[in-house]
Design a protein around this motif. Structure first.
Motif, short mmCIF file in Angstrom:
data_model
loop_
_atom_site.label_atom_id
_atom_site.label_comp_id
_atom_site.label_asym_id
_atom_site.label_seq_id
_atom_site.Cartn_x
_atom_site.Cartn_y
_atom_site.Cartn_z
N GLY A 334 10.85 12.43 -16.67
CA GLY A 334 10.70 10.96 -16.85
C GLY A 334 9.29 10.77 -17.60
N ALA A 335 9.03 9.31 -17.88
CA ALA A 335 8.07 9.04 -18.67
C ALA A 335 6.55 8.73 -18.14
N SER A 336 5.52 8.67 -18.84
CA SER A 336 4.35 8.20 -18.56
C SER A 336 4.14 6.98 -19.33
N SER A 337 4.55 5.91 -18.76
CA SER A 337 4.64 4.62 -19.49
C SER A 337 3.34 3.97 -19.89
N PRO A 338 3.46 3.13 -20.89
CA PRO A 338 2.23 2.48 -21.31
C PRO A 338 1.54 1.34 -20.37
N ALA A 339 0.24 1.17 -20.42
CA ALA A 339 -0.41 0.39 -19.68
C ALA A 339 -0.34 -1.08 -20.71
N ARG A 340 -0.43 -2.21 -19.86
CA ARG A 340 -0.44 -3.45 -20.72
C ARG A 340 -1.53 -3.27 -21.85
N THR A 341 -2.61 -2.79 -21.37
CA THR A 341 -3.85 -2.67 -22.32
C THR A 341 -4.22 -1.17 -22.35
N SER A 342 -4.15 -0.62 -23.52
CA SER A 342 -4.63 0.84 -23.73
C SER A 342 -6.04 1.19 -23.49
N THR A 343 -6.33 1.98 -22.55
CA THR A 343 -7.68 2.70 -22.48
C THR A 343 -7.61 3.92 -23.13
N TRP A 344 -6.50 4.65 -22.74
CA TRP A 344 -6.21 5.82 -23.42
C TRP A 344 -4.73 6.02 -23.79
N ALA A 345 -4.25 6.94 -24.46
CA ALA A 345 -2.84 7.17 -24.88
C ALA A 345 -1.93 7.37 -23.43
N LYS A 346 -0.88 7.08 -23.58
CA LYS A 346 0.18 7.45 -22.27
C LYS A 346 1.07 8.08 -23.34
N SER A 347 1.80 9.48 -22.58
CA SER A 347 2.54 10.41 -23.66
C SER A 347 3.96 10.10 -23.56
N ALA A 364 -6.19 17.09 -35.98
CA ALA A 364 -6.21 17.75 -37.14
C ALA A 364 -6.04 17.01 -38.46
N SER A 365 -5.16 16.06 -38.13
CA SER A 365 -4.52 15.21 -39.28
C SER A 365 -5.58 13.90 -39.56
N GLY A 366 -6.62 13.79 -38.80
CA GLY A 366 -7.55 12.66 -38.98
C GLY A 366 -7.14 11.34 -38.41
N PHE A 367 -6.43 11.39 -37.14
CA PHE A 367 -6.16 10.34 -36.36
C PHE A 367 -7.20 9.90 -35.53
N ASP A 368 -7.55 8.81 -35.42
CA ASP A 368 -8.40 8.11 -34.45
C ASP A 368 -7.78 7.95 -33.10
N MET A 369 -8.71 7.42 -31.87
CA MET A 369 -8.02 7.06 -30.80
C MET A 369 -6.90 5.98 -30.95
N LYS A 370 -7.08 5.05 -31.73
CA LYS A 370 -6.12 3.85 -31.77
C LYS A 370 -4.84 4.40 -32.50
N ARG A 371 -4.98 5.33 -33.33
CA ARG A 371 -3.61 5.61 -34.08
C ARG A 371 -2.94 6.57 -33.44
N THR A 372 -3.76 7.44 -32.47
CA THR A 372 -3.15 8.40 -31.46
C THR A 372 -2.68 7.69 -30.46
N VAL A 373 -2.94 6.39 -29.96
CA VAL A 373 -2.17 5.57 -28.92
C VAL A 373 -0.70 5.11 -29.68
N ASP A 374 -0.68 4.77 -30.93
CA ASP A 374 0.26 4.26 -31.42
C ASP A 374 1.36 5.63 -31.83
N LEU A 375 0.68 6.85 -32.05
CA LEU A 375 1.65 7.93 -32.06
C LEU A 375 2.60 8.16 -30.83
N PHE A 376 1.83 8.07 -29.75
CA PHE A 376 2.56 8.33 -28.67
C PHE A 376 3.25 7.03 -27.87
N GLU A 377 2.64 5.86 -28.06
CA GLU A 377 3.30 4.91 -27.49
C GLU A 377 4.21 3.74 -28.33
#
Length: 388
Positions: A334-347, A364-377
């Motif tokens: 099952g999923a760890s689903s996104p929150a309406r407002t992201s505090t951290w990334a959900k996988s 290692a690729s230089g992602f910041d937290m915002k980009r990591t959120v987009d990567l997962f969510e």
């Protein structure tokens, strides 16, 4: 003028180059990855597929000094990749094999990010370089962390050639060793043209599994591995691979640039990312402790669809200092689903073990937290109409 016999002999001694044509040594340039990497191919039929064996040991190479009934206390005996191949001459009816040894006395492949990354760099060079003459590869591995190496390679090696992870749940001294069949099937899978463009796969217990979704579901039985999502790719019939469907790519898969990852200061390893397990009264100070111990990121195995019962204040404090946080689910499916407002990334549907590796590669690729959120969510939010 005609030279006397004595004069001719004297000149021949003093100026030998006058009497003998120079010898030019022919140097053949290296033309293939196999030659450049020093690979020695075993097998008499040069028309068969070349399958590289990345040998890291594991249970498949381990034996027990306690006899044929022991499958829990083994490890006193070992065999090499070449001996595993020698046990099964049928391999040479279908393939050529070359062994690249990645075992070490100092540490297990399963506990060493640097060793696994160096092996992955080697495999990428062998399979994806312009001079590659290799059709596919397999890697033997201890089953405790086989899924981690499979997932890592799946995100870093994407030139279409098959890579297959293989191991065994029983030592080779056991009365019904599963490793010989698993190894044979892995080679058949890696050398099969239908295996191209399917990402990294895992061959165990007559199953063809997708490396991106594979995890170890049981601790000791031969049928130990399964998929958290996606479904099996196929099966082995008469030890030959049969695929259920044409190739597909998981939506949440991101192909990372191995050169960019290798340029990170953590080279030859990866940035430190820890996993924490959430339960009632989860202590957020564990996140702060991880940060103070050098972690660049933390994966939290949350409750349900990615809940954190407590500790929000400490997690936020750690994130303000640059720690990246991804929250998955401790549930196997099952999923760890996104929150309406992201505090951290959900996988999302990425299991916490695999999420750790994805976060390591992202940092290692230089992602910041915002980009990591987009990567997962990102793909999940798009599907449910919930913008970032």
């Amino acid at each position: 003028m005609i030279l006397s016999s004595f004069s001719a002999v004297a000149l021949a001694v003093i100026f030998p180059f006058v009497w003998a044509a120079p010898t030019i040594k022919q140097v053949r340039s290296v033309t293939t990855a196999s030659e450049r990497l020093g690979l020695k191919w075993i097998g008499g039929n040069s028309t068969l597929p070349k399958v590289l064996v990345l040998f890291t040991g594991g249970t498949i190479a381990s034996g027990s000094a306690y006899g044929a009934l022991d499958d829990t206390q083994y490890g006193q005996l070992s065999i090499s990749g070449e001996l595993i191949i020698a046990r099964n001459p049928y391999l040479f009816n279908h393939s050529q094999l070359a062994v690249s040894n990645w075992t070490t006395k100092d540490s297990s492949t399963g506990t060493n990010d640097a060793l696994v990354m160096n092996m992955t760099r080697f495999a990428h060079d062998a399979l994806c370089s312009e001079d590659s003459d290799i059709d596919g590869a397999i890697f033997t591995h201890g089953t405790n962390s086989l899924e981690e190496t499979a997932f890592l390679m799946d995100l870093l090696i994407n030139c279409g050639k098959p890579i297959v992870g293989v191991g065994s749940m029983r030592p080779w001294t056991y009365l019904s060793f599963d490793g010989d069949a698993n190894f044979f099937q892995a080679v058949m899978l890696a050398g099969n043209p239908d295996s191209r463009n399917r990402g990294v796969m895992v061959a165990l217990n007559d199953r063809i599994l997708q490396g991106f979704w594979t995890t170890k579901l049981t601790a000791t039985t031969p049928d130990a591995f399964g998929q958290v999502m996606g479904g099996e790719l196929g099966a082995f019939l008469n030890n030959m691979p049969y695929f259920y469907n044409t190739p597909t790519t998981p939506i949440q898969k991101h192909e990372f640039d191995i050169s960019a990852v290798s340029a990170h200061p953590s080279y030859p390893a990866l940035p430190k990312v820890d996993i924490l397990y959430a339960a009632r009264e989860f202590d957020g100070r564990l996140v702060l402790n991880a940060k103070s111990n050098g972690a660049k990121g933390v994966i939290i195995a949350g409750t349900g669809n990615g809940g954190i019962p407590s500790g929000d204040k400490e997690i936020s404090e750690a994130m303000k200092t640059g720690l990246q946080v991804v929250v998955g689910t401790r549930s196997p499916f099952g999923a760890s689903s996104p929150a309406r407002t992201s505090t951290w990334a959900k996988s999302g549907y990425v299991h916490v073990i695999q999420a750790r590796i994805m976060l390591q590669l992202a940092i290692a690729s230089g992602f910041d937290m915002k980009r990591t959120v987009d990567l997962f969510e990102g793909s999940l939010r798009k599907a449910i109409g919930q913008p970032l």
